[in-house]
Design a protein around this motif. Structure first.
Motif, PDB file in Angstrom:
ATOM      1  N   ALA A 211      58.497  73.160  75.779  1.00 30.99           N
ATOM      2  CA  ALA A 211      58.496  73.574  77.175  1.00 30.99           C
ATOM      3  C   ALA A 211      59.816  73.173  77.813  1.00 30.99           C
ATOM      4  CB  ALA A 211      57.335  72.939  77.911  1.00 30.99           C
ATOM      5  N   GLU A 212      60.073  73.759  78.949  1.00 27.13           N
ATOM      6  CA  GLU A 212      61.284  73.437  79.702  1.00 27.13           C
ATOM      7  C   GLU A 212      60.837  73.146  81.126  1.00 27.13           C
ATOM      8  OE1 GLU A 212      64.522  76.126  78.564  1.00 27.13           O
ATOM      9  OE2 GLU A 212      65.233  75.858  80.602  1.00 27.13           O
ATOM     10  N   VAL A 213      61.226  72.002  81.644  1.00 28.11           N
ATOM     11  CA  VAL A 213      60.756  71.618  82.968  1.00 28.11           C
ATOM     12  C   VAL A 213      61.937  71.578  83.932  1.00 28.11           C
ATOM     13  CG1 VAL A 213      59.546  69.845  84.281  1.00 28.11           C
ATOM     14  CG2 VAL A 213      58.943  70.242  81.921  1.00 28.11           C
ATOM     15  N   LEU A 217      67.714  67.685  88.790  1.00 23.25           N
ATOM     16  CA  LEU A 217      69.067  67.657  88.228  1.00 23.25           C
ATOM     17  C   LEU A 217      69.298  68.713  87.163  1.00 23.25           C
ATOM     18  CD1 LEU A 217      69.433  63.788  87.951  1.00 23.25           C
ATOM     19  CD2 LEU A 217      70.386  65.281  89.677  1.00 23.25           C
ATOM     20  N   GLY A 218      68.342  69.616  86.990  1.00 22.66           N
ATOM     21  CA  GLY A 218      68.534  70.655  85.985  1.00 22.66           C
ATOM     22  C   GLY A 218      67.272  70.873  85.179  1.00 22.66           C
ATOM     23  N   ASN A 219      67.365  71.796  84.240  1.00 27.73           N
ATOM     24  CA  ASN A 219      66.208  72.056  83.383  1.00 27.73           C
ATOM     25  C   ASN A 219      66.280  71.148  82.159  1.00 27.73           C
ATOM     26  OD1 ASN A 219      65.560  74.039  85.160  1.00 27.73           O
ATOM     27  ND2 ASN A 219      66.297  75.724  83.893  1.00 27.73           N
ATOM     28  N   TYR A 220      65.156  70.528  81.847  1.00 33.24           N
ATOM     29  CA  TYR A 220      65.121  69.632  80.691  1.00 33.24           C
ATOM     30  C   TYR A 220      64.105  70.152  79.689  1.00 33.24           C
ATOM     31  CZ  TYR A 220      68.009  66.193  83.056  1.00 33.24           C
ATOM     32  OH  TYR A 220      69.063  65.565  83.665  1.00 33.24           O
TER      33      TYR A 220
HETATM   34  C1  LIG Z   1      66.139  76.602  85.068  1.00 34.48           C
HETATM   35  O1  LIG Z   1      65.351  77.619  84.497  1.00 34.48           O
HETATM   36  C2  LIG Z   1      65.026  78.654  85.385  1.00 34.48           C
HETATM   37  C3  LIG Z   1      64.111  79.629  84.675  1.00 34.48           C
HETATM   38  O2  LIG Z   1      64.065  79.451  83.344  1.00 34.48           O
HETATM   39  C4  LIG Z   1      66.301  79.336  85.869  1.00 34.48           C
HETATM   40  O3  LIG Z   1      65.993  80.359  86.784  1.00 34.48           O
HETATM   41  C5  LIG Z   1      67.185  78.301  86.532  1.00 34.48           C
HETATM   42  O4  LIG Z   1      68.404  78.870  86.922  1.00 34.48           O
HETATM   43  C6  LIG Z   1      67.443  77.144  85.599  1.00 34.48           C
HETATM   44  N1  LIG Z   1      68.166  76.090  86.303  1.00 34.48           N
HETATM   45  C7  LIG Z   1      69.253  75.507  85.816  1.00 34.48           C
HETATM   46  C8  LIG Z   1      69.883  74.463  86.679  1.00 34.48           C
HETATM   47  O5  LIG Z   1      69.737  75.822  84.739  1.00 34.48           O
END
Ligand SMILES: *[C@@H]1O[C@H](CO)[C@@H](O)[C@H](O)[C@H]1NC(C)=O
Ligand SMILES: *[C@@H]1O[C@H](CO)[C@@H](O)[C@H](O)[C@H]1NC(C)=O
Ligand SMILES: *[C@@H]1O[C@H](CO)[C@@H](O)[C@H](O)[C@H]1NC(C)=O
Length: 396
Positions: A211-213, A217-220
């Protein structure tokens, strides 16, 4: 004495020469290789710093599970946490594998994986830190460490002790978002020691989820290992269900004891009520305080109701007995005063002395009649409750 000494010296010299030959012919100078690859290596930078995120495969080998505690809602697990990735900076000429022990790997970049929902954990350190890093000539890196972790596990105890639980190990990189580091699990990523036993539970299965949360600070990336447990409820049969059924049966027996034997019936009633109360308190001690009713709470409460009812029934029977005795005395006085009615007898008295208690005039309630009614309705209602209870909790 001189000859053996010389022989030993010659032997030693020969062995020395032999090993030196072997070293230079077969081996690579590992010191030189290490100096070479670590020269200019910046461990602060992730592999392929400017390129796509480094993909790290995680494999979890479960060595043991130290039980699942309802009172603190967590579970403990000892595992080998293995990670595989590629670091092009570590590739070298040669055909052997370089192994770093715990202290020696401090000069190499290692992912900062954390366990989310972790309460307490440690890397084992006997006799040295249980960590290793293995580097292949093409720059493939394998990391392994032996970790014990206590992790929170949200439990739903409504069906306790007929419940199943799902506990999860969630991992994530602490510093690197998915732009830099991608953690992932594959189908073979969960390995479990064969023959593993867990107190009170059996492990029914496991699966993975990548999964990606999105955090602030961003997606982890947060790979998850799910474990499914089913409670083994046999012990509850022996320690809770059978004893309470016996207590309810003992309370039922009291309907056969003569209503005039007040000490016997009161003692029986109060003892069963107290025993069920004590049992309830003992079981509650080992369970978490939750606001909803668990299946075992319902069972104990209903059993308490049943034994309490048998005591209550005696109260009523005793009252009826008093009324009946008063009526008999009055009747006796009446008969003394008018001897002509000698043949007639009170139906209530007849019933006490035997006969079919259940076929009487309904308006005349006697202690015996009440006991008779309770004798069959009490077990009937209890069996009905049992059918509902077990069908509901075991079938649905
Ligand atoms: C995180 O993921 C979402 C959807 O997957 C995306 O729209 C978003 O831009 C991403 N954020 C970053 C900081 O990468
Ligand atoms: C291995 O390399 C190191 C450093 O280059 C050198 O000091 C050492 O003598 C070499 N050892 C052998 C056995 O060649
Ligand atoms: C490193 O990044 C480059 C692009 O910058 C890419 O072509 C290459 O495949 C990457 N290597 C690894 C091992 O990921």
């Amino acid at each position: 004495m001189r000859n053996p000494c010389r022989a030993t010296q010659i032997c030693t010299a020969f062995l020395c020469v032999l090993s030196a030959v072997r070293y230079t012919v077969e081996g690579t100078n590992t010191t030189a290789v290490l100096n070479n690859i670590l020269n200019g290596y910046d461990k602060r930078l992730r592999p392929n710093d400017t390129g796509p995120p480094v993909r790290i495969k995680i494999v979890v080998y479960i060595e043991s599970m130290e039980g699942i505690r309802e009172s603190t809602m967590d579970f403990s697990v000892t595992m080998y946490l293995r990670m595989f990735w590629r670091d092009p900076r570590l590739s070298f000429e040669g055909d052997q594998t370089i192994i770093f022990k715990s202290g020696d790997m401090d000069n190499v970049w290692i992912p900062d994986v954390v366990f989310l929902y972790e309460k307490q954990s440690k890397v084992h350190s006997v006799t040295q830190m249980n960590r290793l890093l293995r580097v292949d000539p093409d720059g493939s890196v394998a990391y392994s460490s032996r970790v014990s972790a206590t992790l929170a596990c949200n439990m739903m105890l409504q069906r306790f002790p007929m419940d199943s639980q799902k506990c999860t190990i969630v991992m994530s990189s602490y510093a690197y978002s998915t732009r830099d580091v991608m953690l992932y699990l594959e189908e073979d990523s969960i390995q479990i020691e064969p023959g593993i036993t867990i107190s009170k539970f059996s492990l029914t299965g496991s699966d993975i989820a990548n999964a990606e949360v999105p955090y602030l600070l961003g997606n982890y990336s947060t790979p998850k290992c799910h474990f499914y447990f089913m409670r083994q409820m046999e012990s509850f049969f022996l320690t809770v269900y059978i004893p309470t059924v016996l207590l309810v049966s003992i309370a039922w027996l009291s309907f056969w004891i003569d209503a005039k034997a007040a000490p016997a019936r009161v003692a029986l009633g109060i003892t069963t009520v107290l025993t069920v109360t004590t049992m309830t308190a003992g079981i509650q001690d080992t369970l978490p305080v939750v606001t909803y009713a668990k299946a075992i709470d319902i069972w104990l409460a209903v059993c308490l109701l049943f034994v309490f009812f048998s005591l209550l029934e005696y109260g009523m029977a005793n009252y009826l007995l008093v009324v009946q005795t008063r009526r008999e005395k009055k009747k006796a006085r009446d008969i003394e005063q008018s001897p002509s009615k000698e043949g007639e007898r009170d139906p209530a008295i007849t019933s006490v002395e035997g006969g079919d208690c259940c076929r009487q005039r309904p308006q005349l309630w006697t202690a015996h009649r009440l006991d008779c009614l309770a004798r069959w309705s009490y077990p009937a209602v209890f069996i009905m409750f049992n059918v509902f209870y077990w069908v509901y909790f075991l079938v649905f």
